[in-house]
Design a protein around this motif. Structure first.
Motif, PDB file in Angstrom:
ATOM      1  N   THR A 216     -12.935 -37.180   9.046  1.00 59.76           N
ATOM      2  CA  THR A 216     -12.704 -35.558   7.920  1.00 59.76           C
ATOM      3  C   THR A 216     -12.239 -36.591   7.423  1.00 59.76           C
ATOM      4  OG1 THR A 216     -11.291 -35.449   9.479  1.00 59.76           O
ATOM      5  CG2 THR A 216     -13.210 -34.144  10.202  1.00 59.76           C
ATOM      6  N   ASN A 217     -11.396 -35.497   5.883  1.00 53.52           N
ATOM      7  CA  ASN A 217     -10.859 -35.628   4.679  1.00 53.52           C
ATOM      8  C   ASN A 217      -9.574 -35.773   5.677  1.00 53.52           C
ATOM      9  OD1 ASN A 217      -9.120 -35.652   1.712  1.00 53.52           O
ATOM     10  ND2 ASN A 217     -10.862 -33.632   1.471  1.00 53.52           N
ATOM     11  N   ASN A 218      -8.856 -36.814   5.181  1.00 50.64           N
ATOM     12  CA  ASN A 218      -7.028 -36.943   5.786  1.00 50.64           C
ATOM     13  C   ASN A 218      -6.563 -37.127   4.225  1.00 50.64           C
ATOM     14  OD1 ASN A 218      -8.416 -37.609   8.172  1.00 50.64           O
ATOM     15  ND2 ASN A 218      -8.556 -39.482   7.849  1.00 50.64           N
ATOM     16  N   LYS A 219      -6.816 -36.085   3.371  1.00 49.67           N
ATOM     17  CA  LYS A 219      -5.674 -35.748   2.237  1.00 49.67           C
ATOM     18  C   LYS A 219      -4.251 -35.152   2.951  1.00 49.67           C
ATOM     19  CE  LYS A 219      -8.474 -37.596  -1.621  1.00 49.67           C
ATOM     20  NZ  LYS A 219      -8.413 -38.364  -2.344  1.00 49.67           N
ATOM     21  N   LYS A 220      -3.732 -35.138   2.879  1.00 53.82           N
ATOM     22  CA  LYS A 220      -2.477 -34.478   2.766  1.00 53.82           C
ATOM     23  C   LYS A 220      -1.702 -33.931   1.758  1.00 53.82           C
ATOM     24  CE  LYS A 220      -1.660 -35.400   7.835  1.00 53.82           C
ATOM     25  NZ  LYS A 220      -2.534 -37.344   7.337  1.00 53.82           N
ATOM     26  N   TYR A 221      -1.524 -32.575   1.148  1.00 56.45           N
ATOM     27  CA  TYR A 221      -0.748 -31.707   0.219  1.00 56.45           C
ATOM     28  C   TYR A 221       0.636 -31.386  -0.131  1.00 56.45           C
ATOM     29  CZ  TYR A 221      -5.288 -32.831  -1.368  1.00 56.45           C
ATOM     30  OH  TYR A 221      -6.898 -33.862  -1.883  1.00 56.45           O
ATOM     31  N   ASN A 222       1.719 -31.413  -0.315  1.00 57.07           N
ATOM     32  CA  ASN A 222       2.656 -30.207  -0.786  1.00 57.07           C
ATOM     33  C   ASN A 222       1.987 -29.226  -2.111  1.00 57.07           C
ATOM     34  OD1 ASN A 222       3.835 -32.026   1.217  1.00 57.07           O
ATOM     35  ND2 ASN A 222       4.973 -33.403  -0.545  1.00 57.07           N
ATOM     36  N   THR A 223       2.598 -28.003  -0.953  1.00 60.87           N
ATOM     37  CA  THR A 223       2.419 -27.030  -2.487  1.00 60.87           C
ATOM     38  C   THR A 223       3.098 -25.899  -2.892  1.00 60.87           C
ATOM     39  OG1 THR A 223       0.732 -25.785  -0.573  1.00 60.87           O
ATOM     40  CG2 THR A 223      -0.395 -26.963  -1.805  1.00 60.87           C
ATOM     41  N   LEU A 224       3.818 -25.635  -4.102  1.00 66.12           N
ATOM     42  CA  LEU A 224       3.915 -24.905  -4.600  1.00 66.12           C
ATOM     43  C   LEU A 224       3.040 -23.665  -5.216  1.00 66.12           C
ATOM     44  CD1 LEU A 224       6.548 -23.395  -5.043  1.00 66.12           C
ATOM     45  CD2 LEU A 224       6.489 -24.719  -7.348  1.00 66.12           C
ATOM     46  N   GLU A 225       3.382 -22.171  -4.063  1.00 64.37           N
ATOM     47  CA  GLU A 225       2.426 -21.092  -4.764  1.00 64.37           C
ATOM     48  C   GLU A 225       3.251 -19.942  -5.111  1.00 64.37           C
ATOM     49  OE1 GLU A 225      -0.364 -22.846  -0.873  1.00 64.37           O
ATOM     50  OE2 GLU A 225       0.317 -20.104  -0.106  1.00 64.37           O
ATOM     51  N   PHE A 226       2.888 -18.918  -5.723  1.00 62.28           N
ATOM     52  CA  PHE A 226       3.910 -17.655  -5.940  1.00 62.28           C
ATOM     53  C   PHE A 226       2.586 -16.468  -5.713  1.00 62.28           C
ATOM     54  CE2 PHE A 226       6.257 -20.843  -8.460  1.00 62.28           C
ATOM     55  CZ  PHE A 226       7.432 -20.429  -8.429  1.00 62.28           C
ATOM     56  N   SER A 227       2.424 -15.250  -5.374  1.00 62.99           N
ATOM     57  CA  SER A 227       1.978 -14.552  -5.347  1.00 62.99           C
ATOM     58  C   SER A 227       2.469 -12.879  -5.826  1.00 62.99           C
ATOM     59  CB  SER A 227       1.806 -15.075  -4.531  1.00 62.99           C
ATOM     60  OG  SER A 227       2.513 -14.336  -2.636  1.00 62.99           O
ATOM     61  N   VAL A 228       1.596 -11.851  -5.480  1.00 65.29           N
ATOM     62  CA  VAL A 228       2.486 -10.548  -5.535  1.00 65.29           C
ATOM     63  C   VAL A 228       1.583 -10.041  -4.379  1.00 65.29           C
ATOM     64  CG1 VAL A 228       2.629 -10.447  -8.265  1.00 65.29           C
ATOM     65  CG2 VAL A 228       0.609  -9.661  -7.355  1.00 65.29           C
ATOM     66  N   TYR A 380      -0.925 -17.767  -7.164  1.00 65.01           N
ATOM     67  CA  TYR A 380      -1.522 -18.763  -7.334  1.00 65.01           C
ATOM     68  C   TYR A 380      -1.306 -20.257  -7.202  1.00 65.01           C
ATOM     69  CZ  TYR A 380      -3.249 -21.424 -11.473  1.00 65.01           C
ATOM     70  OH  TYR A 380      -3.345 -22.481 -12.201  1.00 65.01           O
ATOM     71  N   THR A 381      -1.799 -21.200  -6.940  1.00 64.51           N
ATOM     72  CA  THR A 381      -0.318 -22.686  -6.465  1.00 64.51           C
ATOM     73  C   THR A 381      -0.220 -23.514  -8.047  1.00 64.51           C
ATOM     74  OG1 THR A 381      -2.189 -22.497  -4.897  1.00 64.51           O
ATOM     75  CG2 THR A 381      -1.161 -24.312  -5.234  1.00 64.51           C
ATOM     76  N   PHE A 382       0.702 -22.867  -8.298  1.00 67.73           N
ATOM     77  CA  PHE A 382       1.615 -23.945  -9.545  1.00 67.73           C
ATOM     78  C   PHE A 382       0.670 -25.281  -9.207  1.00 67.73           C
ATOM     79  CE2 PHE A 382       1.734 -19.559 -10.483  1.00 67.73           C
ATOM     80  CZ  PHE A 382       2.476 -19.573 -12.266  1.00 67.73           C
ATOM     81  N   SER A 383       1.549 -26.105  -8.171  1.00 71.34           N
ATOM     82  CA  SER A 383       1.325 -27.343  -7.977  1.00 71.34           C
ATOM     83  C   SER A 383       0.904 -27.839  -6.548  1.00 71.34           C
ATOM     84  CB  SER A 383       2.783 -27.691  -7.840  1.00 71.34           C
ATOM     85  OG  SER A 383       3.213 -28.790  -7.620  1.00 71.34           O
ATOM     86  N   LYS A 384      -0.017 -28.462  -6.691  1.00 68.97           N
ATOM     87  CA  LYS A 384      -1.096 -29.410  -5.324  1.00 68.97           C
ATOM     88  C   LYS A 384      -0.562 -30.881  -5.539  1.00 68.97           C
ATOM     89  CE  LYS A 384      -4.788 -28.864  -2.950  1.00 68.97           C
ATOM     90  NZ  LYS A 384      -5.940 -27.822  -2.355  1.00 68.97           N
ATOM     91  N   LYS A 385       0.392 -30.916  -4.916  1.00 68.39           N
ATOM     92  CA  LYS A 385       0.634 -32.817  -5.169  1.00 68.39           C
ATOM     93  C   LYS A 385      -0.217 -33.562  -3.965  1.00 68.39           C
ATOM     94  CE  LYS A 385       4.432 -33.340  -8.487  1.00 68.39           C
ATOM     95  NZ  LYS A 385       5.096 -33.241  -8.913  1.00 68.39           N
ATOM     96  N   ALA A 386      -0.609 -34.812  -3.806  1.00 68.18           N
ATOM     97  CA  ALA A 386      -0.930 -35.377  -2.723  1.00 68.18           C
ATOM     98  C   ALA A 386       0.199 -36.498  -2.282  1.00 68.18           C
ATOM     99  CB  ALA A 386      -1.988 -36.672  -2.930  1.00 68.18           C
TER     100      ALA A 386
END
Length: 388
Positions: A216-228, A380-386
């Motif tokens: 499977t895809n083993n990539k991992k991410y850190n994300t920053l999300e904003f929502s209403v 919306y996901t403003f940042s998605k870094k591997a």
């Protein structure tokens, strides 16, 4: 509401442990299942306790599909069965409760197998219709449900025996729940438990064979999300002089706000993180009172108060579907005798339409079992870094 309940199926159905990885030989399989149960409605409120006989019967029909491993999440979750089902209640001697029927999504997963004997569990989630809601004018006093339309949740486990090439005979223990998420009060919930006998027909069985070569895809991410987000709830008066007004008399209130989350993925399935939020809750900003045997409301503060929240969160990931489970705290909430606690819990389903845009549906609750309101979210996901 129907769209929310359909989507929320996946939220509950994926809260399970994955088994050891297998691969499937053969074509995509489908099956049909029928079931019958006889059980009891649990006496969870004073009105149900007064019923001399709380027995009921239930009948189900299900259309099932076997996952083939075409997608990574199917392999991660041990090739489950999923599909759609229909369930009908018959309350026998308590016809005043109505004749609810449900349409729901299905998730079945095998736990263990010994030859032809299989041990499985299931989670079903959908929407039910045709309940008799609490209604003083029609002398229906059961406070279990306040609406004709409710969520339907069913969980269970059981043993299945393979009878030849095409049939399984199953014996399950089930728990069923009806409620509306506090869109309409009262909403104490209608719960039942029963053994179920089921028969499953397979036009063609799929053979499952262990295969340790699955990747499977083993990539991992850190994300920053904003929502209403926004929601709606029904609240009733709990103060003094309640005997002068109708039982469960109250008002509808809106809730809306914005949130930001930072999440760190630590496996192919899971991530954890923390969020902060700002919420405007109309119920919190208003108060109810009784005058001349009539219920009124007025502003509680001279200026509307916002609620600031901190929300540690766990995320379960199934492809583009995320199950978010959190427990939060309103840091500066001013509480009085009849206010809800400053601690809250939430569970929601998030779907990624693109790599950046997502929508979410969930339940906000308190005391770990009382629904406060249903919330709809766009983000919306403003940042998605591997991660390195």
């Amino acid at each position: 509401m129907k769209n929310f309940y359909t989507c929320f199926l996946v939220l509950l159905s994926m809260l399970c442990w994955a088994q050891e990885t297998d691969s499937i030989k053969g074509n995509t399989s489908w099956a049909v299942s029928t079931g019958a149960e006889y059980g009891t409605v649990l006496p969870t409120n004073i009105h149900l306790e007064s019923y001399p006989n709380r027995g009921y019967t239930g009948y189900s029909f299900q259309f099932l599909k076997q996952a083939t491993g075409a997608k990574d999440w199917e392999k991660l979750y041990n090739y489950p069965q999923y599909g759609i089902g229909f369930f009908a209640f018959d309350f026998l001697e308590n016809k005043q409760m109505g004749s609810p029927f449900a349409v729901y999504g299905i998730y079945n997963a095998k736990i263990k197998q010994w030859g032809k004997l299989k041990w499985s569990h299931h989670i079903n989630f959908g929407i039910s219709f045709n309940s008799n809601p609490f209604d003083l004018e029609n002398r229906y006093y059961n406070t279990s449900v306040g609406s004709k339309t409710n969520m339907f949740i069913s969980v269970g486990t059981g043993l299945y025996y393979e009878m030849g090439k095409h049939f399984d005979l199953g014996l399950n223990l089930k728990f069923n729940h009806l409620s509306n998420g506090s869109l309409k009060i009262p909403n104490k919930g209608l719960n039942s438990v029963a053994p179920q006998l089921s028969l499953v027909y397979y036009p063609e069985r799929v053979t499952i064979k262990r295969d340790d070569s699955v990747t499977t895809n083993n990539k991992k991410y850190n994300t920053l999300e904003f929502s209403v987000f926004a929601g709606r709830k029904d609240a009733f008066y709990k103060g003094e002089r309640r005997d002068e007004i109708k039982l469960y008399d109250g008002f509808d209130y809106s809730i809306y706000g914005t949130e930001a989350f930072y999440l760190r993925q630590y496996s192919a399935k899971s991530a954890y993180g923390i969020g902060i939020g700002i919420t405007k809750d109309e119920e919190y900003n208003n108060t109810m009172y009784v005058s001349d045997s009539t219920l009124y409301q007025k502003k509680r503060f001279s200026h509307s108060q916002l609620l600031f929240s901190v929300i540690p969160t766990y995320r379960l990931m199934i492809g583009n579907l995320y199950v978010n489970v959190g427990a939060g705290y309103y840091a500066f909430k001013k509480t009085t005798k009849y206010d809800k606690t400053a601690f809250f819990q939430r569970i929601g389903l998030q779907y990624q339409f693109t790599d950046r845009l997502f929508a979410s549906f969930g339940i906000n609750a308190y005391d770990f079992h009382v629904a406060n309101y249903l919330e709809w979210k766009l983000g919306y996901t403003f940042s998605k870094k591997a991660r390195k």
